[in-house]
Design an enzyme around this catalytic site. Structure first.
Site, PDB file in Angstrom:
ATOM      1  CB  SER A 229      42.501  31.948 109.716  1.00 40.81           C
ATOM      2  OG  SER A 229      41.125  31.744 109.924  1.00 40.81           O
TER       3      SER A 229
ATOM      4  CE  LYS B 149      40.224  35.700 111.595  1.00 43.12           C
ATOM      5  NZ  LYS B 149      41.347  35.012 110.926  1.00 43.12           N
TER       6      LYS B 149
END
Length: 815
Positions: A693, A736
């Protein structure tokens, strides 16, 4: 002694010649040596021995008995015989029932063979007489007395030694003959008996015989002790059987009945009351019949009794009545836990279906997955309270043996059922809420994989007939509500994961932690520390300080510990009658708890070259990471540091390959890139970092460094990148975004494919951030990079000029 011993008196000793030597036939002896003045039986097992005996017998002469070194069937050669032997007077040859022959022989004198002679019919030898009559010193009588005393003990232990030999030993005053007499009574090997025969000095022979007597007595004493112990055990067992039989007769006379029969009757009654299914009941009655047919003191009886006790003590039909009131269940769940709407809805749906469908509905197997401290285990207890069921828990962390789940066979000493049935016995009902905690911490070794044993337990199609190795009868687990907990699913086998319904527990937002602390943690800690009636209060600034500076976690476990720490300090002030504040603010928290435990990773202070902020997921929740890129003169190599995993390194290679295709954006020609080394670093090198990611973050930092365009400090980003610059979706979006807000970022870049994940993000979190959804790396560059500091704007390609810049989502928009 047979009458033939009188024949020995007619046998004359051999007379020495002029050289002092005697000549006689040689009689090979198998076994031990024959000592002088001792009469013994000799087996004539070879032709040479038979011929020597018959030849000497016909002449009324003696033979020289020599011990063979081996006991083979072949005729012995002179080299096979010892040179020290005994002159023997043979008796008549006797034929035995098995066609073998033997003779009685009397030892006369010790001799030493000088040479062998081959006669017409048998082997002969010339031998020198050995003088073994030496004068006795003062120690002789003492040694003789010691030998006689030990020989007396030996005769007491060994019934095979005649009493006459003890009388001979008591009446002799010749130490040499006493040594020979005792040695002939011992069970000596061929070599040892020959060694005694070759010991000519009487005192040395007595000393040697003393050692042999001590060894023989030691062995006999050990054997006697063992026999005595065995006899005592047998007597004790017989005595117990006799006493039990007497007790049975006495109880019969008194009309009290047999205690063992009464125990059998009690076990049968308990089996009937247990309401066992047909197969377990049939097996239990069969084992009970076996128990009644064996003595109570046998080990097998104890094993059977323990097995029957386990069968009786397990719940087979006892079930608690479910409380299927959905409103009551909602109140119980809300009273015990804050938030978790998805989890609570799933439980309420199961209760509603159970209310409508009854027992036709299979009990679900739920798997609670989430970081530590978010309430997975305690929610299981709340579910049990809401349903009115018993709650039991088994921790599987560190379990490595398959038998821990399924039990051991009854043949093993100390065998028991596995943890599943042990916990069912503790529950006392067939339908408890059964929590298998820390299922992802199961181990594996040479004793099997415990995860494989759980396949049958957690499969609704199979657990109706769960088989434990100890019981060996089917047990119904279909009514149990199984709940498992795990921090991550990567370690679980796919077959086991397929049998469970996974429910994820997200980490808590700061506002949620504050609400949890106010509703649950602070009142509980005040009560535990005796401060509930003191009018104390933790202000919101104090809670925010604890959450931000002292507890860096997704759950609230450490938050609870720090609140307890503050309560202990307040309790000490109250107990010492010292002034204490009624309102605890942030300054007091910092003073009481000391320096902050966590500084966290902060966002960039301003526009920076070659630095970009990435959003990452960890077991403890979300976090941010600063990716740094430096360009150095070199040969075009790529160096990556910061404890990066293989997947992240591959992502960096992919990002670099794509960035090189955008060379028209750089401030230096592409050919100079081949002479430039690139160093990628992610701080906090002690923490392992893995995952794809970080692709767009790495690419952004690379483009910034190569184009000398600063990166906007308010942006955080996450997304996987392809070689063509396409941005792919990632996981952990909620965590996140929480990390972005905690770090003070205002804008977040996400892949467009992650739009669906925003539905699970709380509105208050979405409203605090501007979320930009992108499909390509060009969109990321246009959003994040500022013009160069020198004012020069790199030329863009026609495609880049036509790429639309994504607009942020409206506040609260989820898709």
């Amino acid at each position: 002694m047979p009458g033939e011993t009188g024949d020995f008196y007619s046998v004359r000793d051999a007379q020495p010649d002029n050289e002092g030597l005697i000549t006689c036939p040689v009689l090979p002896i198998s076994g031990g040596a024959v000592f002088p003045e001792i009469v013994t039986t000799l087996y004539l097992d070879t032709r040479q021995a038979l011929l020597a005996a018959e030849s000497s017998r016909s002449k009324l002469g003696t033979v020289i008995g020599l011990v063979r070194r081996d006991v083979g069937d072949r005729e012995p050669d002179p080299d096979d015989l010892y040179r020290i032997g005994t002159e023997l007077a043979p008796g008549r040859v006797l034929r035995m029932p098995d066609e073998t022959r033997s003779i009685f022989a009397q030892g006369r004198r010790r001799v030493e063979v000088v040479e062998f002679l081959q006669g017409e019919s048998c082997l002969s030898a010339r031998a020198r007489l050995v003088d073994d009559s030496h004068p006795t010193d003062d120690a002789g009588p003492v040694m003789m007395k010691a030998v006689v005393n030990m020989f007396r003990k030996l005769v007491e232990f060994n019934s095979n030694i005649p009493e006459d030999m003890l009388l001979y030993a008591l009446n002799t005053d010749d130490p040499g003959w006493l040594a020979d007499l005792v040695a002939s009574s011992l069970s000596l090997s061929t070599a040892v008996s020959q060694d005694v025969l070759e010991t000519f000095e009487p005192r040395d022979r007595l000393a040697r015989v003393t050692e042999l007597l001590q060894q023989e007595l030691g062995a006999l004493e050990i054997e006697e002790d063992l026999n005595s112990r065995v006899h005592d055990e047998l007597e004790r067992g017989q005595r117990e059987i006799w006493l039990r039989e007497q007790l049975r007769v006495i109880q019969g006379e008194l009309g009290e009945g047999d205690v063992f029969q009464q125990e059998q009757a009690d076990l049968r009654r308990q089996i009937d009351e247990a309401q066992l299914p047909p197969e377990p009941q049939e097996r239990a009655l069969k084992e009970l019949a076996r128990l009644g047919s064996m003595p109570p003191a046998t080990p097998e009886a104890g094993i059977l009794r323990t097995w029957i006790d386990w069968i009786i003590s397990l719940p087979w039909s006892q079930a608690s009545e479910d409380n299927l009131d959905v409103s009551h269940a909602r109140q119980v769940l809300d009273a015990g836990h804050y938030g978790l709407p998805r989890v609570k809805d799933r439980i309420l749906e199961a209760i509603a279906v159970r209310k409508l469908a009854g027992k036709r509905m299979e009990s679900p197997v739920l798997c609670f997955v989430g970081p530590p401290g978010v309430g997975k285990t305690s929610l299981g207890e709340s579910i049990a309270r809401a349903l009115g069921r018993r709650f039991v828990r088994v921790s599987l962390g560190g379990v490595r043996d398959e038998a821990e789940i399924r039990g051991h066979r009854r043949t093993y000493i100390g065998a028991l059922p596995g943890r599943i049935l042990q916990t069912m016995k503790r529950a006392g009902t067939v339908n408890p809420v059964f929590m298998l905690d820390e299922i992802d911490k199961l181990g594996m070794d040479f004793r099997g994989d415990p995860a494989d044993s759980l396949l049958e337990v957690l499969d609704p199609e199979q657990n109706g007939k769960f088989s434990d190795h100890y019981l060996e009868v089917p047990y119904d687990l279909s009514q149990v509500l199984f709940i498992t907990t795990a921090n991550e699913l990567d370690t679980l086998p796919p077959a086991l994961l397929d049998r469970m319904e996974v429910i994820e527990f997200p980490g808590y937002l700061e506002e949620e932690k504050i609400d949890i602390a106010r509703q649950f943690l602070i009142p509980r800690q005040f009560a535990r520390h005796g401060l509930e009636e003191r009018g104390l209060r933790l202000e919101q600034s104090a809670l925010q300080t604890i959450i931000r500076d002292y507890t860096w976690e997704a759950g609230v476990r450490n938050l609870n510990r720090e609140i307890a720490n503050i309560n202990r300090k307040l309790a000490r002030m109250v107990a010492e009658d010292r002034p204490h504040p009624a309102r605890i603010n942030a300054g007091m928290v910092s003073r009481w708890l000391g320096p902050p435990h966590f500084l966290g990773t902060r966002a960039l202070d301003g526009p920076s070259l070659g630095m970009a902020t990435g959003l990452v997921w960890t077991l403890g929740g979300g976090d941010i990471a600063i990716f740094e890129v430096s360009l150095l003169p070199g040969k075009g190599s790529l160096t990556m540091t910061g404890n990066l995993g293989d997947v992240m390194q591959e992502s960096a290679q992919t990002a670099l390959s794509h960035v090189r295709s955008l060379s028209n954006m750089f401030v230096f020609p592409a050919e100079e890139l081949e002479q430039t080394d690139i160093h990628v670093h992610v701080p906090e090198g002690a923490v392992p970092k893995e995952g794809p990611s970080a692709g767009i973050t790495l690419a952004t930092a690379l483009v910034s460094a190569m184009s000398e365009r600063p990166v906007r400090p308010e942006f955080g980003m996450t997304g996987e990148i392809t070689l063509r610059g396409k941005v792919l979706p990632v996981g952990g979006v909620r965590e996140k975004l929480m990390a972005a807000r905690r770090a003070g970022l205002s804008d977040v870049i996400l892949p467009t494919s992650n739009r669906k994940d925003l539905v699970e993000v709380p509105k208050r979190l979405r409203r605090s951030l501007r979320i930009h959804l992108v499909d390509s790396m060009k969109q990321v560059i246009d959003l994040v990079l500022l013009p160069p500091a020198n004012g020069h704007v790199p030329r863009d390609s026609a495609d880049e000029a036509q790429t639309p810049v994504p607009t942020p989502l409206e506040q609260g928009e989820a898709g």
